[in-house]
Design an enzyme around this catalytic site. Structure first.
Site, short mmCIF file in Angstrom:
data_model
loop_
_atom_site.label_atom_id
_atom_site.label_comp_id
_atom_site.label_asym_id
_atom_site.label_seq_id
_atom_site.Cartn_x
_atom_site.Cartn_y
_atom_site.Cartn_z
CG HIS A 1 -3.75 -3.07 3.37
ND1 HIS A 1 -2.70 -2.75 4.19
CD2 HIS A 1 -4.26 -1.90 2.93
CE1 HIS A 1 -2.60 -1.43 4.26
NE2 HIS A 1 -3.53 -0.89 3.50
CD GLU B 1 -1.52 -5.80 5.55
OE1 GLU B 1 -1.13 -5.93 4.36
OE2 GLU B 1 -2.19 -4.82 5.94
CB CYS C 1 -0.99 -0.03 1.16
SG CYS C 1 -2.38 1.10 0.90
#
Ligand code: MN
Length: 251
Positions: A217, A219, A121
């Site tokens: 994102h 993660e 990001c």
């Protein structure tokens, strides 16, 4: 294979008035903030996460980079447009000069050392600016209201790119929490993923072993096996023993 130490940059600096302080905890102060999903994603893939505060000297950054095996640049606030030669637009969000300066320096120094980089990001945007690129300061349609674990748009990956090879696919469903994106691409970076509306959503350094940026994102999407593969590949790259040679070359 040795367990790699993987630095993760701080996402945000928060002021005391922005959070509730418990009477039992420390007095109100400026704080580092980083979502737990970042260290969890690194740990799940077999790395040891090391949280990196903003540094004020290149010597500190150099000392850190001698000891970590790779760096994950986390998401966070907008980058000040003066770093890519533009005036702030009215739609620019809050910026953090301490994060900007530290992360741009750290990114350039990690690139000099050919350390593996996974840029998420804002991290992708930092990578682009560190290599002389520019950003679109405000754009519609990429800030979802759904939770981060839910993908809301698709991304097409360039066949044969490191990212497509890593993820084992050229079509991905991703989440989207950005109001900025790459405009002019930086030096020796190539786009490797695009959303349906033509935004660049993934980049790679053409002159480094493993420097990948993703606008989503990853993660937060660990229900998806391809996103596991991204962290697994990054961690495995950080664990490769050739990093010693690389360092002596940089010295
Ligand atoms: Mn998006």
């Amino acid at each position: 294979m040795a367990v790699p130490l993987i630095g993760i940059t701080t996402s945000e600096l928060r002021n005391p008035r922005e959070h509730v302080n418990r009477p039992e905890s420390e007095p109100p102060m400026r704080e580092l903030a980083l979502g737990l999903t970042y260290p969890q994603a690194i740990a799940r893939a077999g790395g040891v996460p090391v949280v990196i505060p903003p540094f004020t000297s290149d010597e500190s950054i150099a000392a850190l980079l001698e000891r970590v095996d790779g760096v994950c640049l986390a998401g966070g606030p907008d980058i000040h447009p003066s770093l890519y030669g533009q005036e702030p637009s009215d739609a620019l969000g809050p910026t953090e000069p301490a994060l900007d300066g530290s992360e741009i320096a750290l990114t350039r120094m990690a690139l000099d050392r050919d350390l593996p980089l996974l840029c998420i990001c804002r991290g992708l945007q930092v990578l682009n600016v560190a290599r002389g690129g520019t950003l679109i300061q405000d754009l519609p349609g990429h800030r979802q209201t759904e939770p981060g674990r839910l993908p809301t748009h698709s991304v097409r990956l360039e066949a044969g790119s490191r990212l497509a090879e890593t993820m084992g696919t050229t079509e991905l469903e991703v989440n989207s929490f950005h109001h900025q994106a790459i405009d002019v691409l930086g030096d020796r970076l190539r786009p490797t993923g695009w959303s349906e509306d033509g935004l660049i959503e993934a980049i790679e350094a053409t002159d480094r072993d493993f420097v990948i940026g993703v606008q989503w994102h990853a993660e937060g999407l660990l229900d998806a096996v391809e996103q596991h593969a991204l962290f697994d590949a990054f961690t495995a790259e950080c664990a490769r023993p050739r990093r010693r040679t690389r360092r002596s070359r940089a010295a």
